[in-house]
Scaffold this active site. Structure first.
Site, PDB file in Angstrom:
ATOM      1  N   ARG A   2      44.474 -34.529  20.956  1.00 20.03           N
ATOM      2  CA  ARG A   2      43.136 -34.718  21.549  1.00 20.03           C
ATOM      3  C   ARG A   2      43.215 -34.120  22.943  1.00 20.03           C
ATOM      4  NH1 ARG A   2      39.245 -39.962  21.642  1.00 20.03           N
ATOM      5  NH2 ARG A   2      38.900 -39.075  19.576  1.00 20.03           N
ATOM      6  N   HIS A  42      35.061 -32.145  16.702  1.00 17.12           N
ATOM      7  CA  HIS A  42      35.714 -33.406  16.307  1.00 17.12           C
ATOM      8  C   HIS A  42      35.715 -33.462  14.772  1.00 17.12           C
ATOM      9  CE1 HIS A  42      37.366 -37.267  16.586  1.00 17.12           C
ATOM     10  NE2 HIS A  42      36.374 -37.963  17.121  1.00 17.12           N
ATOM     11  N   GLN A  76      36.217 -36.740  12.653  1.00 16.26           N
ATOM     12  CA  GLN A  76      35.081 -37.650  12.671  1.00 16.26           C
ATOM     13  C   GLN A  76      34.074 -37.294  11.570  1.00 16.26           C
ATOM     14  OE1 GLN A  76      34.557 -40.376  14.898  1.00 16.26           O
ATOM     15  NE2 GLN A  76      33.142 -40.799  13.225  1.00 16.26           N
ATOM     16  N   ASP A  83      25.229 -39.813  19.531  1.00 14.95           N
ATOM     17  CA  ASP A  83      26.518 -40.021  20.214  1.00 14.95           C
ATOM     18  C   ASP A  83      26.202 -40.258  21.689  1.00 14.95           C
ATOM     19  OD1 ASP A  83      29.235 -40.034  20.850  1.00 14.95           O
ATOM     20  OD2 ASP A  83      29.517 -37.880  20.609  1.00 14.95           O
ATOM     21  N   CYS A 133      29.627 -42.222  15.953  1.00 10.96           N
ATOM     22  CA  CYS A 133      31.093 -42.113  15.891  1.00 10.96           C
ATOM     23  C   CYS A 133      31.790 -43.206  16.678  1.00 10.96           C
ATOM     24  CB  CYS A 133      31.532 -40.734  16.367  1.00 10.96           C
ATOM     25  SG  CYS A 133      31.167 -40.405  18.104  1.00 10.96           S
ATOM     26  N   ARG A 172      37.762 -43.463   8.954  1.00 13.12           N
ATOM     27  CA  ARG A 172      38.665 -42.553   9.680  1.00 13.12           C
ATOM     28  C   ARG A 172      40.083 -42.700   9.122  1.00 13.12           C
ATOM     29  NH1 ARG A 172      37.469 -40.956  14.909  1.00 13.12           N
ATOM     30  NH2 ARG A 172      39.339 -39.687  14.669  1.00 13.12           N
TER      31      ARG A 172
HETATM   32  N1  NVA Z   1      31.367 -36.894  22.211  1.00  9.18           N
HETATM   33  C1  NVA Z   1      32.280 -37.970  22.533  1.00  9.18           C
HETATM   34  C2  NVA Z   1      32.946 -38.470  21.291  1.00  9.18           C
HETATM   35  C3  NVA Z   1      33.916 -39.606  21.513  1.00  9.18           C
HETATM   36  C4  NVA Z   1      34.589 -40.031  20.238  1.00  9.18           C
HETATM   37  C5  NVA Z   1      33.299 -37.481  23.542  1.00  9.18           C
HETATM   38  O1  NVA Z   1      33.766 -36.351  23.398  1.00  9.18           O
HETATM   39  O2  NVA Z   1      33.598 -38.208  24.475  1.00  9.18           O
HETATM   40  N1   CP Z   2      35.150 -41.857  17.354  1.00  9.53           N
HETATM   41  C1   CP Z   2      36.313 -41.710  18.000  1.00  9.53           C
HETATM   42  O1   CP Z   2      36.960 -40.662  17.922  1.00  9.53           O
HETATM   43  O2   CP Z   2      36.706 -42.795  18.698  1.00  9.53           O
HETATM   44  P1   CP Z   2      37.897 -42.877  19.762  1.00  9.53           P
HETATM   45  O3   CP Z   2      37.480 -42.084  20.966  1.00  9.53           O
HETATM   46  O4   CP Z   2      38.041 -44.352  20.044  1.00  9.53           O
HETATM   47  O5   CP Z   2      39.140 -42.296  19.147  1.00  9.53           O
END
Ligand code: NVA
Ligand code: CP
Length: 310
Positions: free
Chosen positions: A105, A132, A135, A221, A261, A289
């Site tokens: 990540r 992502h 997801q 989101d 998500c 997930r």
């Molecule tokens: N769009 C959000 C998703 C978190 C799971 C982010 O990137 O922070």
């Molecule tokens: N939806 C998701 O990826 O959650 P986290 O940021 O908690 O991993």
């Protein structure tokens, strides 16, 4: 030996491969629910690298790898040499000599692509600024569980054209469905950044109510994704009318489901009434997930597995 494949964005896999993965997720989930052990990745190691916070992604990969018989190692930028500027190419060489699979990540997609180009083992995108894919793999499996095939259906995306939105748009191209997107002015989809081949599978709407019309799935989101915190105040103002509420949901098909998500901000991108209401499937979405990523890890390490054979 299994061909080296990575999962860096949704369109890395074909429609036929997704059919396999959804079937396989179902099999793995059912077996898990029957408390039957399934250890195809016995003695294998997953390295997880987090440059941003996580609850679901970390837990689902770590628990998933244990449940498949292997082990998982957690690294973050703060505690590893990545935070001190070790080149990502060097990190990839080293990590991939000590493991069977790497999940990352991070911020720019370019980072994970450079890592994958120097890795001896499969690399999975656990979220970048652009995408992502894990997801949306879970979201699609959840939709299929609740409503059947996604082909030809309509998904309404309300809010920011972020990493999750981009991945929905790629999924629409691969699996042949439509996405209605409504963002505030200045936050529209950028097809090139989303990695799209064309514009056939999505339509942009100025009014979120219009985007919800005829939708089978309404989703949103956070207004401010990780890495963009400096824009938070400006975004709160710009997105104020892009809160998914009961009125928006009433524009969608009567059996439409709501997804998010997570983590969510009730009262910002969605009302509590909607996210905690009868159309919401967010807990199944979060749980899935685990199941889809177990299928994904099995596929990347072992290739196709039928039934209980290895
Ligand atoms: N769009 C959000 C998703 C978190 C799971 C982010 O990137 O922070
Ligand atoms: N939806 C998701 O990826 O959650 P986290 O940021 O908690 O991993």
């Amino acid at each position: 030996m299994t061909e080296l494949r990575h999962y860096l964005q949704f369109n890395d896999f074909s429609r036929e491969e997704y059919d396999y993965l959804f079937d396989r997720s179902r099999w793995i989930k059912d077996k898990f629910k029957r408390y039957e052990p399934w250890h195809p990745l016995f003695d294998r190691t997953l390295i997880m690298v987090f440059e941003k916070a996580s609850t679901r992604t970390r837990l689902s990969f770590e628990a998933g790898m244990h449940q498949l018989g292997g082990s998982a190692i957690y690294l973050n930028t703060r505690d590893s040499q990545l935070g001190r500027g070790e080149p990502v190419e060097d990190a990839a060489q080293v990590m991939s000599r000590m493991s069977d699979l790497v999940m990352i990540r991070t911020f720019e997609q370019d980072v994970i692509e450079r890592f994958a180009a120097n890795s001896r083992v499969p690399v999975i995108n656990g979220l970048t600024n652009e995408y992502h894919p894990c997801q949306i793999l879970a979201d699609l499996f959840t939709f299929i569980e609740h409503r059947g095939s996604i082909q030809g259906r309509t998904v309404a995306w309300i809010g920011d054209s972020n990493n999750v939105c981009n991945t929905w748009l790629q999924a629409a191209e691969v699996l042949d469905f439509n996405v209605h997107v409504s963002t505030p002015p200045g936050y529209e989809v950028e097809p090139e950044r989303a990695g799209l081949y064309g514009t056939d599978h999505f339509e942009q709407f100025a009014d979120p109510m219009d985007a919800c019309k005829g939708a089978d799935l309404v989703t949103t989101d956070v207004w401010t994704s990780m890495g963009f915190e400096a824009e938070n105040e400006a975004r709160k103002k710009a997105f104020a009318d892009w809160c998914v509420d009961a009125e928006m949901m009433s524009q969608a098909n009567p059996d439409a489901v709501f997804m998010h998500c997570l983590p969510a901000h009730r009262g910002e991108e969605v009302t509590a009434e909607v996210i905690d209401g009868p159309q919401s499937v967010i807990w199944d979405e979060a749980e899935n997930r685990l199941h889809v990523q177990k299928a994904l890890m099995e596929f990347l390490v072992l290739g196709r597995v039928s039934g209980g054979e290895q």
